[in-house]
Design a protein around this motif. Sequence first.
Motif, short mmCIF file in Angstrom:
data_model
loop_
_atom_site.label_atom_id
_atom_site.label_comp_id
_atom_site.label_asym_id
_atom_site.label_seq_id
_atom_site.Cartn_x
_atom_site.Cartn_y
_atom_site.Cartn_z
N SER A 120 -10.32 -15.64 16.15
CA SER A 120 -10.12 -14.85 16.31
C SER A 120 -10.57 -14.37 14.71
O SER A 120 -10.89 -14.31 14.05
CB SER A 120 -10.43 -13.65 16.69
OG SER A 120 -8.76 -12.84 16.76
N ALA A 121 -9.67 -15.65 14.02
CA ALA A 121 -9.90 -15.47 12.54
C ALA A 121 -10.21 -16.42 11.85
O ALA A 121 -10.14 -16.85 10.79
CB ALA A 121 -7.84 -15.30 12.41
N SER A 122 -10.98 -17.86 12.46
CA SER A 122 -11.51 -18.45 12.14
C SER A 122 -13.12 -18.64 12.37
O SER A 122 -13.72 -17.75 13.07
CB SER A 122 -10.69 -19.77 12.76
OG SER A 122 -9.02 -20.00 13.29
N SER A 123 -13.11 -19.82 11.28
CA SER A 123 -15.21 -19.59 11.98
C SER A 123 -14.91 -21.29 11.07
O SER A 123 -15.37 -21.76 10.79
CB SER A 123 -15.57 -19.20 9.73
OG SER A 123 -16.69 -19.58 10.09
N ALA A 151 -9.77 -22.41 9.73
CA ALA A 151 -9.43 -22.72 11.09
C ALA A 151 -8.46 -22.16 10.36
O ALA A 151 -7.43 -22.20 9.72
CB ALA A 151 -8.92 -23.82 11.36
N ALA A 152 -7.32 -20.78 11.15
CA ALA A 152 -6.35 -20.54 11.40
C ALA A 152 -5.32 -20.73 12.72
O ALA A 152 -5.79 -20.63 13.89
CB ALA A 152 -6.38 -18.57 11.16
N ALA A 201 7.95 -18.34 13.51
CA ALA A 201 6.42 -18.63 14.15
C ALA A 201 5.94 -17.84 12.56
O ALA A 201 6.24 -17.89 11.42
CB ALA A 201 6.06 -17.59 14.45
N LEU A 202 4.88 -19.21 12.40
CA LEU A 202 4.36 -19.32 10.93
C LEU A 202 2.67 -19.42 11.37
O LEU A 202 2.05 -19.76 12.69
CB LEU A 202 4.76 -19.89 10.29
CG LEU A 202 4.16 -21.82 10.01
CD1 LEU A 202 3.15 -21.94 9.93
CD2 LEU A 202 5.56 -22.49 10.52
N ARG A 203 1.86 -18.98 9.96
CA ARG A 203 0.62 -19.10 10.41
C ARG A 203 0.10 -20.37 9.19
O ARG A 203 0.33 -20.30 8.11
CB ARG A 203 -0.15 -17.49 10.35
CG ARG A 203 -1.42 -17.83 10.25
CD ARG A 203 -2.77 -16.43 10.56
NE ARG A 203 -2.70 -16.86 12.47
CZ ARG A 203 -3.96 -15.79 12.84
NH1 ARG A 203 -4.39 -15.13 11.94
NH2 ARG A 203 -3.21 -16.02 13.97
#
Length: 186
Positions: free
Chosen positions: A43-46, A53-54, A120-122
């Motif tokens: 949902s946060a990626s295209s 890409a997330a 965690a990390l993004r």
Amino acid sequence: DLLFARAEVTTTSAVGSALDLVRNEHLRVYAADLRVNVRLDASASSLRPGGMAAYDIAFSNGQPQTEIVSGIVTSTLPPGTRFDHWQAEPGTRVGERTPFTPSSRSLEWTIEQSMASPGALRLWLAIEPDARPTSELIHQVAIGSAVPDLDAGNDVRFDSAYLAGVDLRTAIVGPAAVGPGEVATY
């Protein structure tokens, strides 16, 4: 975990008590069960050439020892992507082992917190504009530490996704040579 150790000594000399020859100890054994996971946030990626890409990267220790620190989380970037930026989740303390650049193919974070708490990390990766549509992005993430790991089977994880688009290719096929007045069909 605790390890129980018992040692006994025997002698031919007289001793005041047999208990003087026996020693029991509980020894603390430091072992980890490091775990890592990677998940693409669709949902946060295209997922297209020129897109983004997330990835969510999470790590933890299945053992209760708080003493385990200085683990390393390593991200191996998929071909056709480059580092854009990252952000730790609130409460997670990690730092870049070496500075990240857009040309970095592997990223390493040093875990700067007790492994008693998960972290965690993004990570955002830019997809190259010339990346081939429909190509597969395979992202590998690993975790390691100097402390022995009881289950190394969960130290490496992969996530896979395909870029959107159509990879159409055309070719013109016809005769190598055409004489005067002949019809050429291509």
